[in-house]
Scaffold this motif. Structure first.
Motif, short mmCIF file in Angstrom:
data_model
loop_
_atom_site.label_atom_id
_atom_site.label_comp_id
_atom_site.label_asym_id
_atom_site.label_seq_id
_atom_site.Cartn_x
_atom_site.Cartn_y
_atom_site.Cartn_z
N ILE A 47 0.73 -1.33 0.41
CA ILE A 47 -0.23 -0.09 0.10
C ILE A 47 0.56 0.97 0.26
O ILE A 47 2.22 1.30 0.96
CB ILE A 47 -0.80 0.23 1.27
CG1 ILE A 47 -1.80 -1.46 1.08
CG2 ILE A 47 -1.46 1.58 1.15
CD1 ILE A 47 -2.82 -1.32 0.18
N ILE A 48 0.28 2.23 -0.78
CA ILE A 48 1.63 3.28 -1.21
C ILE A 48 1.00 4.40 -0.50
O ILE A 48 0.05 4.53 -0.90
CB ILE A 48 1.64 4.15 -2.77
CG1 ILE A 48 2.20 2.59 -3.24
CG2 ILE A 48 2.91 5.31 -2.71
CD1 ILE A 48 2.22 2.92 -4.41
N HIS A 49 2.05 5.19 0.98
CA HIS A 49 1.23 6.17 1.69
C HIS A 49 2.24 7.18 1.50
O HIS A 49 3.91 7.31 0.42
CB HIS A 49 0.90 5.77 2.66
CG HIS A 49 -0.02 5.18 3.06
ND1 HIS A 49 -1.24 5.18 3.14
CD2 HIS A 49 -0.15 3.47 3.25
CE1 HIS A 49 -1.91 4.08 3.72
NE2 HIS A 49 -1.40 3.16 4.09
N MET A 66 -2.83 -18.06 -23.34
CA MET A 66 -1.74 -17.28 -22.95
C MET A 66 -2.35 -17.56 -21.10
O MET A 66 -3.38 -17.86 -20.84
CB MET A 66 -2.54 -15.46 -22.72
CG MET A 66 -3.72 -15.70 -22.26
SD MET A 66 -4.26 -13.33 -23.26
CE MET A 66 -6.16 -13.69 -22.88
N GLU A 67 -1.29 -17.22 -20.29
CA GLU A 67 -1.68 -17.46 -18.93
C GLU A 67 0.17 -15.85 -17.84
O GLU A 67 0.49 -16.04 -19.12
CB GLU A 67 -0.37 -18.17 -18.52
CG GLU A 67 -0.84 -18.52 -17.50
CD GLU A 67 0.16 -19.60 -16.83
OE1 GLU A 67 0.49 -20.00 -15.91
OE2 GLU A 67 -0.10 -21.16 -17.85
N TYR A 68 -1.06 -15.60 -17.44
CA TYR A 68 -0.68 -14.11 -16.44
C TYR A 68 -0.03 -14.30 -15.20
O TYR A 68 -0.46 -15.50 -14.46
CB TYR A 68 -1.98 -12.84 -16.38
CG TYR A 68 -2.65 -12.09 -17.84
CD1 TYR A 68 -1.55 -10.96 -17.98
CD2 TYR A 68 -3.36 -12.54 -18.92
CE1 TYR A 68 -2.36 -10.21 -19.50
CE2 TYR A 68 -3.20 -11.89 -19.57
CZ TYR A 68 -2.60 -11.00 -20.32
OH TYR A 68 -2.31 -9.99 -21.06
N THR A 69 1.13 -14.00 -15.13
CA THR A 69 1.66 -13.64 -13.33
C THR A 69 1.91 -12.80 -13.58
O THR A 69 2.68 -11.16 -13.86
CB THR A 69 3.23 -14.41 -13.69
OG1 THR A 69 2.72 -15.61 -14.83
CG2 THR A 69 3.56 -13.96 -12.48
N LEU A 70 1.27 -12.34 -11.97
CA LEU A 70 1.32 -10.50 -11.93
C LEU A 70 2.34 -10.56 -10.94
O LEU A 70 2.81 -11.36 -10.11
CB LEU A 70 0.36 -10.31 -10.62
CG LEU A 70 -1.15 -10.71 -11.60
CD1 LEU A 70 -2.64 -9.94 -10.39
CD2 LEU A 70 -1.25 -9.92 -12.72
N ASP A 71 2.87 -9.72 -11.43
CA ASP A 71 4.22 -9.55 -10.48
C ASP A 71 4.46 -8.65 -9.53
O ASP A 71 5.23 -8.82 -8.46
CB ASP A 71 5.56 -8.59 -12.30
CG ASP A 71 5.90 -10.55 -12.72
OD1 ASP A 71 6.03 -11.02 -12.76
OD2 ASP A 71 5.85 -9.83 -14.04
N ASP A 72 3.59 -7.86 -9.45
CA ASP A 72 3.75 -6.82 -8.47
C ASP A 72 2.12 -5.90 -8.24
O ASP A 72 1.84 -6.59 -9.52
CB ASP A 72 4.65 -5.42 -8.64
CG ASP A 72 6.11 -5.80 -9.10
OD1 ASP A 72 6.64 -6.37 -7.97
OD2 ASP A 72 7.01 -6.02 -9.84
N VAL A 73 1.95 -5.85 -7.09
CA VAL A 73 0.36 -5.47 -7.26
C VAL A 73 0.42 -4.18 -6.17
O VAL A 73 0.60 -4.88 -5.08
CB VAL A 73 -0.62 -6.86 -6.63
CG1 VAL A 73 -2.01 -6.32 -6.69
CG2 VAL A 73 -0.70 -7.55 -8.05
N LEU A 74 0.22 -3.02 -6.46
CA LEU A 74 0.38 -2.08 -6.01
C LEU A 74 -0.47 -1.34 -5.90
O LEU A 74 -1.41 -1.05 -6.88
CB LEU A 74 1.84 -1.20 -5.95
CG LEU A 74 2.86 -1.29 -6.15
CD1 LEU A 74 3.67 -0.65 -7.14
CD2 LEU A 74 3.16 -1.84 -4.91
N VAL A 75 -1.34 -1.08 -4.03
CA VAL A 75 -2.45 -0.82 -4.24
C VAL A 75 -2.79 0.72 -3.53
O VAL A 75 -1.57 1.48 -2.69
CB VAL A 75 -3.07 -1.16 -3.54
CG1 VAL A 75 -4.60 -0.54 -2.85
CG2 VAL A 75 -3.48 -2.88 -3.44
N GLY A 76 -3.40 1.86 -3.98
CA GLY A 76 -3.58 3.06 -3.39
C GLY A 76 -3.47 3.72 -1.85
O GLY A 76 -4.51 2.78 -1.61
#
Length: 160
Positions: free
Chosen positions: A7-9, A79-89
């Motif tokens: 979570i980005i503050h 197709m196959e996705y990999t989520l490398d980073d998930v950043l939440v505001g």
């Protein structure tokens, strides 16, 4: 096991349990894009959904989202996705994803006939939620990686 996100503050990075919008993004990538389950789109995407890629803005809500999935899966059915980073505001409504997709090029894409080559492409995506519904996606795929994988654009060179 709980998924972790950042979570980005303003000037702080806090790791915490997965936010509900991050969970929704994961469902879209895993269940819709990778598995092809379009019913999930009805649960998560808003009627006023807007999509931007390469500076082109498209409107069309839920049906636009489903159309994007269908056309992409026709070109890349495995197709196959990999989520490398998930950043939440900080407010939880902005979710940024850095992803990698692996797939086989089986349909015409960007005017390029099927090459049956395995491709790997990375991208960065900015997503906005309102009241638990996805209202906007702005995606930035790394096209050059795809073009190199299918032999259209040699990015690496051994010459000086």
């Amino acid at each position: 096991m709980d998924q972790k996100v950042i979570i980005i503050h303003a000037k702080h990075y806090i790791s915490m349990t997965e936010s509900s919008n991050a969970t929704r993004i994961r469902r879209l990538f895993n269940e819709v894009w990778t598995d092809g389950n379009l019913d999930v789109v009805d649960e998560i995407v808003a009627d006023e959904f807007v999509f931007t890629r390469g500076g082109e803005i498209q409107t069309g809500g839920v049906e636009l989202y489903k159309s994007l999935v269908r056309s992409t899966r026709e070109m890349f059915p495995d197709m196959e996705y990999t989520l490398d980073d998930v950043l939440v505001g900080e407010d939880g409504n902005a979710v940024t994803v850095r992803w990698t997709v692996t797939a086989t090029h089986e349909g015409e894409y960007m005017g390029i006939e099927p090459t049956h080559q395995t491709i790997e492409m990375e991208g960065l995506e900015l997503n906005k939620f309102e009241d638990g519904r996805l209202v906007e996606t702005c995606t930035h795929p790394h096209w050059e990686g795809f073009l190199e994988d299918v032999g259209v654009l040699p990015l690496s060179s051994t010459e000086p």
